[in-house]
Scaffold this motif. Structure first.
Motif, mmCIF file in Angstrom:
data_model
loop_
_atom_site.group_PDB
_atom_site.id
_atom_site.type_symbol
_atom_site.label_atom_id
_atom_site.label_comp_id
_atom_site.label_asym_id
_atom_site.label_seq_id
_atom_site.Cartn_x
_atom_site.Cartn_y
_atom_site.Cartn_z
ATOM 1 N N GLU A 133 28.198 40.671 53.365
ATOM 2 C CA GLU A 133 27.265 39.541 53.446
ATOM 3 C C GLU A 133 27.221 38.947 54.849
ATOM 4 O O GLU A 133 26.145 38.599 55.342
ATOM 5 C CB GLU A 133 27.660 38.470 52.433
ATOM 6 C CG GLU A 133 27.365 38.857 51.000
ATOM 7 C CD GLU A 133 27.887 37.850 49.994
ATOM 8 O OE1 GLU A 133 28.603 36.897 50.386
ATOM 9 O OE2 GLU A 133 27.573 38.010 48.802
ATOM 10 N N GLN A 134 28.364 38.848 55.520
ATOM 11 C CA GLN A 134 28.396 38.313 56.881
ATOM 12 C C GLN A 134 27.654 39.232 57.837
ATOM 13 O O GLN A 134 26.882 38.771 58.680
ATOM 14 C CB GLN A 134 29.833 38.102 57.335
ATOM 15 C CG GLN A 134 30.539 36.966 56.644
ATOM 16 C CD GLN A 134 32.000 36.887 57.008
ATOM 17 O OE1 GLN A 134 32.520 37.702 57.770
ATOM 18 N NE2 GLN A 134 32.690 35.898 56.467
ATOM 19 N N ALA A 191 35.868 41.344 46.410
ATOM 20 C CA ALA A 191 35.282 40.084 46.869
ATOM 21 C C ALA A 191 35.367 39.978 48.386
ATOM 22 O O ALA A 191 34.419 39.554 49.047
ATOM 23 C CB ALA A 191 35.979 38.892 46.217
ATOM 24 N N THR A 208 32.793 42.386 49.814
ATOM 25 C CA THR A 208 31.462 41.820 49.619
ATOM 26 C C THR A 208 31.195 40.731 50.643
ATOM 27 O O THR A 208 30.102 40.648 51.212
ATOM 28 C CB THR A 208 31.323 41.248 48.190
ATOM 29 O OG1 THR A 208 31.536 42.309 47.265
ATOM 30 C CG2 THR A 208 29.949 40.633 47.964
ATOM 31 N N ASN A 209 32.189 39.897 50.926
ATOM 32 C CA ASN A 209 32.056 38.836 51.917
ATOM 33 C C ASN A 209 31.782 39.432 53.301
ATOM 34 O O ASN A 209 30.925 38.940 54.037
ATOM 35 C CB ASN A 209 33.314 37.967 51.937
ATOM 36 C CG ASN A 209 33.150 36.744 52.803
ATOM 37 O OD1 ASN A 209 32.052 36.244 52.980
ATOM 38 N ND2 ASN A 209 34.242 36.270 53.347
ATOM 39 N N GLU A 210 32.488 40.504 53.671
ATOM 40 C CA GLU A 210 32.270 41.157 54.966
ATOM 41 C C GLU A 210 30.843 41.706 55.059
ATOM 42 O O GLU A 210 30.178 41.565 56.082
ATOM 43 C CB GLU A 210 33.257 42.297 55.165
ATOM 44 C CG GLU A 210 34.675 41.847 55.420
ATOM 45 C CD GLU A 210 35.611 43.033 55.579
ATOM 46 O OE1 GLU A 210 35.155 44.087 56.068
ATOM 47 O OE2 GLU A 210 36.781 42.889 55.223
#
Length: 115
Positions: A96-97, A89, A92-94
């Motif tokens: 997406e950013q 997660a 994935t956040n990195e």
């Protein structure tokens, strides 16, 4: 490969010493741009050698080598304190950013007009 902190992309490197630094984070090779090296504690998030605690690591084909002491270890599974879902997660956040920054830059680029 972009800078893992700000998403900046490296241009074709000139010969000689490179201002970009390499490191290993979550057992993956990352780059750090010169601006982030000056403005952030960029070594704080990098993986460290289990023997000498250096951040001068290189990740390649299933192993990580320390360039300070020469220690080589194989990639490991996630630590028990950090479940796979939590680590994935965060990764994935990195991603997406970084994608958001790239797409935001493209949105500001003027498009040619049809005649």
């Amino acid at each position: 490969m972009p800078c893992y902190l700000c998403g900046a992309r490296q241009s074709d490197p000139a010969r000689g010493a490179q201002p970009w630094k390499r490191g290993v984070r979550h057992e993956r090779q990352v780059l750090i741009c010169p601006d982030c090296q000056l403005t952030q504690d960029w070594k704080a998030d990098l993986d460290r050698c289990g023997r000498c605690r250096s951040t001068f690591l290189l990740s390649r084909l299933g192993e990580i080598e320390c360039h300070s002491c020469g220690h080589v270890r194989s990639h490991t599974s996630p630590e028990p304190s950090q479940p796979v879902q939590q680590r994935d997660a965060a990764l994935t956040n990195e991603v997406e950013q970084a994608l958001s920054r790239v797409l935001g830059g493209l949105a500001r680029t003027p498009t040619p007009r049809a005649r």
